[in-house]
Design an enzyme around this catalytic site. Structure first.
Site, PDB file in Angstrom:
ATOM      1  N   ARG A 241      17.376 -33.672  21.074  1.00  0.00           N
ATOM      2  CA  ARG A 241      16.814 -33.408  22.403  1.00  0.00           C
ATOM      3  C   ARG A 241      16.643 -34.748  23.113  1.00  0.00           C
ATOM      4  O   ARG A 241      16.006 -35.653  22.584  1.00  0.00           O
ATOM      5  CB  ARG A 241      15.461 -32.709  22.258  1.00  0.00           C
TER       6      ARG A 241
ATOM      7  N   ASP B  80       4.831 -12.318  18.250  1.00  0.00           N
ATOM      8  CA  ASP B  80       5.970 -11.654  17.595  1.00  0.00           C
ATOM      9  C   ASP B  80       5.580 -10.306  16.996  1.00  0.00           C
ATOM     10  O   ASP B  80       6.450  -9.588  16.487  1.00  0.00           O
ATOM     11  CB  ASP B  80       6.523 -12.547  16.472  1.00  0.00           C
TER      12      ASP B  80
ATOM     13  N   ASP C 182      12.269 -15.030  16.083  1.00  0.00           N
ATOM     14  CA  ASP C 182      11.543 -15.962  16.940  1.00  0.00           C
ATOM     15  C   ASP C 182      12.114 -17.360  16.677  1.00  0.00           C
ATOM     16  O   ASP C 182      12.847 -17.562  15.703  1.00  0.00           O
ATOM     17  CB  ASP C 182      10.053 -15.881  16.579  1.00  0.00           C
ATOM     18  N   LYS C 183      11.794 -18.327  17.520  1.00  0.00           N
ATOM     19  CA  LYS C 183      12.289 -19.686  17.310  1.00  0.00           C
ATOM     20  C   LYS C 183      11.209 -20.590  16.729  1.00  0.00           C
ATOM     21  O   LYS C 183      11.344 -21.132  15.652  1.00  0.00           O
ATOM     22  CB  LYS C 183      12.787 -20.276  18.634  1.00  0.00           C
TER      23      LYS C 183
ATOM     24  N   THR D 232      12.665 -15.701  22.229  1.00  0.00           N
ATOM     25  CA  THR D 232      11.642 -16.745  22.243  1.00  0.00           C
ATOM     26  C   THR D 232      10.987 -16.863  23.605  1.00  0.00           C
ATOM     27  O   THR D 232      11.592 -16.534  24.627  1.00  0.00           O
ATOM     28  CB  THR D 232      12.265 -18.101  21.829  1.00  0.00           C
TER      29      THR D 232
END
Length: 1246
Positions: free
Chosen positions: A644, A888, A446-447, A724
């Protein structure tokens, strides 16, 4: 880096595709009508469940209603129970009554245990038995008892966990008032009262809360690992009429809604109350697993309870996980069974012939039974099955369990996997999978919360063409190392906020740089952050962690967001307050990738502020806008640093222009059809000719050591896939940040992947049938060109590629029923049959496995599990999934090994995992150290265990040639009983627990050491047969050398020691010396305990043997102990000691020679490292001293957008409707003592 894109109609990359997981009402609706043809990838019409189709009915405050016959379902025969689940959850397997029968049933499902039970029964039959019954009973009871105790301890832990959750308290409305009740007693239809920081006990319809308009904040960390708060709203009618206890007690609405399902993003229902119907959706629901925040109290109605809740539905099936070695071991036990039967049958035939030729003619062998030779052969067969039963070692399974338990404890005790910051140790939650950790080929991660810390930090920015953020003095002198800015001049500053560029602070404070002031003014005004006044403090609630970070940055630079109403925003600009009238808020969405706000300044000016992705903003800039090129250069630098970015821009609007646009905006707002598209068109008209101010750069902070961990695991040939629910840009950005994606990779997206797979499918269809049925050719690679490749694919494209759309499944069903001819056109995107669908899946897995990295974004929890399942199914690979949220759980349970990230707020993943720790970086230690050691130890243990049992048992086989194949045993009975339990078990157990070829530092420095585990090179059928032949060789030596020595021998006393009992003592003593010295040769890592175990085992053997052979114990139990004085008589003869030494020497000499040759001529990687250990240790120390960050290389990557905003649709509707504004707002007096922000963390918005 280069990207491949193909212009084609395809799924929406921003949508979470739940078409693989629809509810029953949707399936029914989709079955009613179906258009003749649809172009591939065309969007599916959304289907809203109609009231008549909704099968779930809940009556408020009416428990008897849910017990009506219409809501009963058949359980067994005529036994029925309510279809509504109780709220208690159950994860345990046994209770007091079922433990013994169920546990014994599960244990006897193991073939070996069943085999020994059958042996025990055979040993009770007098005509067959050749060994006393206790030789099998004692080991069997020990094995069953140890395993039962282990299972009991595991299940008691599950009982405690269930009890803790089920006994949590909440308030339930009963008999006209709220009473405290346990969660387990909650039922569907109950009205509950929840308070701040309470866990939500079930899926609840929000009725009212202490906040205006029943606004309630929830934290969904248990569901998705996110800690940024979400808001939920009650219906206006329930908010106004259900505030008092009396009103709630009289509430009698009927809720009709969808059946229980696992869709976290959807809820459809209606509320029928006093002849009025009110629509319900997900915004009205509080889901189990969430936590109430910033809301004093709220009331709700239980809709789904216990196993019906969405969090429990998302947990997937609990699968019984077994290691590859377990499966291989079982096959080897079957092989031994076959060998045993063949050997026993051969010896039985031999006995029949011997009796016919010799036995019948020897008068002294006559026993008076009158049995035929064939019948005696039949009895001999069963006799040899008993004698040779130790070929299948009964203690093997219990020894394996003990080793696994010890290895699990070592993981729990590893201080290097202990996270002191949150006091979280590593935890092995299972004891059955440790050696599988040394064979992992694919990791699915997962992220959010797994690779990232869920923390956003404002790092850099560019304003007016000038970049800021590097260590700089107030005068603008760039430093190698600087100190953080001192914010003491700003009483509202967040002291945790760190910024290294003093020059920007100086420019903002001076007030001379208009661009800088405009930049931070935009950040403080253009957002959807909501603010609450609490005890003299301001608490910010942001729809995304990015917004929280930007507003916090503006606050520290002197532009503090203080309050907002439905149509105004108040900020503090340095030393004075200003209130701006908000004329329009153009909210963010995933298509627009920007948000804007139109404000009327105190002086009457109207200005639009806009922030968004660089690609979107640059398209809308005015030709007169300055600093475009320099800002773009800075954006490229930020992208290289994997930050970002968002571009900030503005535009002044005349009153006439605004009024003309406002009329169009109002028309679009009341549009009845396709309102969102109409609004987007109107927004486009005003968001043009913008002037660029600058850009922000936010760091989505990775957990410590993530890039290094990924790089190390890649060297061990472990492939990492990221699965994700986050947006494509965000996931891709993190891929670069953690070095999963690199500059030299060619990235392929869904369109390109789909095209390649479709071409492969069309080629396969066009092949002649004869070629298709003929011998399979190896598949051509999808990427024949040299270089690295990566896949970035969204959930929508994943469904498209794997034929998982429900419409497509329906077409397939129709074709199978013959209602429509299968397509012959290769361009038709549909599978012709199940085989073709399977081939398509195989193609996709093959393509993905050719790539160095795979990122699947916007995928549902079920899709995560499906992707893991595809790799397991078609690659036969050992897989590991790691995650931290309830979304998850499915992939954690599907993978061979599931790892949960603990120490975060969400614990759902940890509860479903096999291993848990606090940081992703500990994964490399878990696999490369503990996993590799566990695998090596288990393989060495099994090889040796099989060897020592073959060497022990096959002596009976050689002896049978000299005793008329009569199933006579070579050893004394008690030696057979205690051989595996006491004489040879401890040294091999310690090797299985403590052995290591190289230490932990070397294991991490040389990841290639991990490869033998992936290849299964240390334990396979080849190793098994080597152990078999080694055992045969040793048994030959152990029997025939003493036999030869005894053949024509005279002792010192003039008597021949060549009796059966002396032979038994000599062979047994030789065997004990050989097997204990063999394990010494196989031990790589010596400790005092190992040395003590080897010498102790030999000492125990002699101690027990002399006791058993003593006259005293024979007097007490004359029938059980018959070897009176045999040991003392035999072992006082030096000749026999020489025989033992000769036997041991000849047995071990070939092994020593072979090991020497292998280590000299064909050394393994571990052998080479062990030889040069000192040199490598010195090198490692030098490397630590030399470590420096790599220099930044400008222009090394082709341009890409670093836009990766995690923002989902914000609070704009809530703000502009005024529903969030308190009815009686608290007056704000004077400057605030402190302003804090709720910790905002990176989100994976589902």
């Amino acid at each position: 880096m280069s990207r491949h894109r193909v212009d084609s109609q395809g799924p929406d990359d921003e949508v979470m595709p739940y078409s693989d997981d629809e509810t029953d009402d949707e399936l029914e609706a989709s079955s009613e009508e179906e258009p003749e043809e649809e172009p591939p990838g065309a969007p599916l019409p959304s289907v809203e469940a109609k009231p008549s189709e909704m099968g779930w009915k809940v009556k408020a405050n009416d428990r008897p209603y849910h017990q009506l016959p219409e809501f009963q379902k058949k359980v067994f025969l005529c036994i029925k129970k309510s279809r509504y689940s109780k709220n208690a959850i159950k994860t345990y397997k046994y209770n007091v009554l079922t433990f013994l029968p169920l546990n014994l049933y599960e244990q006897f499902k193991r073939v070996a245990n069943l085999y020994f039970l059958a042996l025990l029964i055979l040993q009770i039959i007098p005509d067959i038995t050749t060994l006393p019954w206790y030789t099998t009973l004692i080991p069997l009871v020990v094995v069953l008892g140890v395993t039962a105790i282990k299972d009991l301890v595991d299940d008691l832990a599950r009982h405690r966990m269930d009890k803790e959750i089920n006994n949590r308290k909440c308030e339930v409305l009963l008999d006209g008032g709220f009473q405290e009740s346990k969660w387990r007693n909650l039922q569907v239809g109950d009205v509950v009262r929840l308070k701040k920081n309470d866990f939500i006990p079930a899926d609840i319809l929000l009725l009212s809360s202490s906040n205006p308009n029943s606004l309630t904040y929830v934290e969904t960390a248990e569901l998705d690992g996110e800690t940024n708060l979400k808001f939920r709203l009650g219906l206006r009618v329930t908010d106004e009429r259900l505030q008092e206890v009396r009103q709630l007690a009289e509430f009698n609405a009927l809720i009709e809604c969808e059946e229980p399902n696992n869709r976290l993003d959807k809820f459809v229902g209606t509320m029928l109350w006093e002849q009025e119907r009110y629509p319900l959706d997900l915004d009205n629901m509080l889901l189990r697993g969430c936590t109430i925040r910033n809301t004093e109290e709220c009331h709700g109605l239980v809709i789904f309870a216990g196993a019906d809740t969405k969090i429990m539905r998302n947990s997937g099936k609990t699968r019984f996980k077994r290691t590859k070695i377990d499966e291989l071991m079982n096959y080897m036990v079957y092989t031994i069974f076959v060998l045993l039967i063949l050997v026993a049958a051969g010896l039985a035939i031999g006995h029949s012939f011997w009796y016919e030729e010799i036995g019948l003619k020897a008068w002294y062998l006559y026993d008076g039974k009158g049995q035929s030779a064939a019948y005696r052969g039949f009895l001999s067969f069963w006799g040899y099955i008993i004698v040779l039963n130790t070929m299948v070692p009964i203690s093997l399974y219990v020894s394996v369990e003990v080793i696994r338990l010890g290895q699990s404890k070592f993981i729990n005790w590893d201080l290097q996997m202990y996270y002191a910051e949150k006091d979280t140790p590593a935890k092995a939650r299972t004891t059955t999978l440790n050696e599988q950790l040394g064979q992992i080929e694919y990791i699915f991660s997962d992220k959010t919360g797994t690779l990232t810390q869920n923390i956003m930090q404002f790092k850099k920015c560019t304003i007016g063409g000038r970049g800021y953020g590097d260590p700089t003095t107030a005068e603008g002198v760039v430093l190698d190392r600087g100190r953080p800015v001192d914010w003491s001049w700003n009483q509202h500053a967040d002291k945790k906020f760190q910024f290294m560029d003093h020059a920007l602070v100086a420019r903002v404070q001076s007030g001379k740089d208009k661009d800088a002031n405009e930049f931070f003014k935009l950040l403080s005004l253009c957002h959807t952050v909501m603010v609450e006044h609490k005890e003299g403090e301001l608490v910010y609630q942001a729809a995304s962690p990015d917004e929280g970070a930007l507003v916090t940055a503006a606050r520290n630079f002197g532009y503090v967001f203080l309050s907002r109403t439905q149509d105004t925003i108040t900020i503090q600009e340095m030393d004075h307050e200003s209130t701006y009238e908000m004329l329009a808020l153009l909210d963010f969405n995933s298509d627009r990738k920007r948000m804007s706000i139109i404000l009327k300044f105190p002086d009457g000016r109207i200005r639009l502020y806009c922030k968004g992705a660089d690609t979107v903003i640059y398209e809308r800039l005015s030709p007169n806008s300055r600093h475009k090129e320099t800002t773009q250069t800075d954006l490229d630098v930020f992208a290289n640093a994997t930050l970002r970015t968002l571009c900030l821009s503005y535009k002044d609007i005349s009153t006439a222009e605004y009024e003309a646009w406002s009329r169009k905006h109002k028309e679009a707002q009341v549009s009845m059809s396709d309102r969102d598209t109409a609004l987007d068109r109107v927004y486009e008209q005003i968001e043009c000719n913008l002037l660029l101010i600058g850009a922000t750069a936010i760091e989505d902070k990775l957990q410590d050591g993530v890039p290094e961990t990924i790089a190390t695991l890649a060297k061990a040939d472990i492939k990492i896939w990221v699965l994700t629910g986050d947006k494509k840009e965000t996931a891709e950005n993190i891929g670069y940040a953690c070095s999963l994606l690199t500059d030299d990779m060619q990235i392929h997206y869904g369109e390109d992947i789909n095209e390649k797979l479709s071409i492969r499918q069309a080629n396969r269809r066009n092949q002649p049938q004869t070629i298709r049925r003929g011998k399979k050719k190896p598949a051509e690679p999808f990427f024949p060109a040299p270089g690295k490749n990566a896949l970035v694919i969204t959930g929508g494209w994943l469904n498209e590629i794997l034929y998982e759309k429900k419409k497509k499944r329906r077409r397939l069903r129709l074709r199978r029923l013959g209602k429509r001819a299968p397509p012959t056109n290769p361009g038709d995107g549909q599978p012709m049959d199940d085989k073709e669908k399977e081939m398509r899946q195989i193609d996709f897995v093959d393509m993905a496995c050719e790539c160095e990295a795979v990122i699947c974004c916007r995928v549902t929890p079920k899709q995560k599990g499906n992707v893991v399942g595809l790799v397991k199914k078609y690659k036969k690979a050992v897989t590991l999934s790691i995650g931290d949220g309830a979304n998850d759980v499915n992939m954690i349970k599907t993978a061979d090994i599931g790892v949960g990230i603990s120490g975060q707020e969400g614990m759902q993943a940890v509860m479903s995992s096999d291993y848990a720790f606090a940081q992703f970086r500990y994964l490399q230690r878990l696999l490369l150290v503990h996993g590799r050691w566990s695998y090596i130890r288990m393989c060495k243990f099994l090889r040796y265990f099989f060897f020592k049992n073959f060497a022990f048992t096959l002596v009976h086989f050689w002896y049978s040639f000299f005793n008329g194949y009569s199933a006579q045993v070579t050893y004394e009975n008690w030696f057979i009983t205690l051989y595996n339990l006491a004489y040879s078990s401890l040294p091999v157990l310690l090797v299985g627990l403590l052995d290591q070829d190289v230490n932990d530092k070397m294991s991490l420095k040389f990841p290639k050491l991990y490869l033998p585990g992936q290849q299964g090179a240390l334990f396979n059928y080849k190793n098994f047969f080597i152990s078999l032949f080694h055992g045969i060789f040793i048994s030959l030596i152990i029997f025939f050398i003493p036999y030869g020595a005894f053949l024509q021998t005279m002792g010192q006393d003039g008597e021949a020691p060549s009796d059966y009992q002396s032979l038994a003592v000599v062979t047994a003593s030789s065997l004990i010396f050989v097997v204990n010295m063999q394990i010494s040769l196989d031990t790589s890592f010596w400790t005092f305990v190992n040395c003590f175990a080897v010498l102790g085992s030999i000492a125990i053997y002699f101690g027990i043997m002399f006791d058993i052979h003593s006259a005293g114990i024979h007097v007490i139990f004359p029938a059980l102990f018959t070897f009176t004085g045999a040991a003392s008589n035999a072992l006082r003869q030096p000749y026999l000691w020489l025989t033992i030494i000769l036997t041991v020497g000849i047995s071990l000499l070939p092994v020593i020679c072979i090991q020497f040759l292998y280590k000299s001529i064909w050394p393994s990687v571990g052998d080479k490292i062990q030889r040069s250990r000192k040199r490598y240790e010195m090198e490692m120390e030098e490397e630590e001293k030399k470590k420096k960050p790599p220099p930044f290389e400008r222009g090394r990557r082709s341009r890409r957008s670093a836009y990766a905003f995690s923002h989902s649709r914000g609070y704009a509707d809530l703000i502009s409707s005024g529903r969030s504004i308190r009815r009686r707002p608290t007056a704000r007096g004077g400057p605030q003592d402190s302003i804090r922000e709720v910790p905002q963390r990176e989100a994976e918005n589902i």
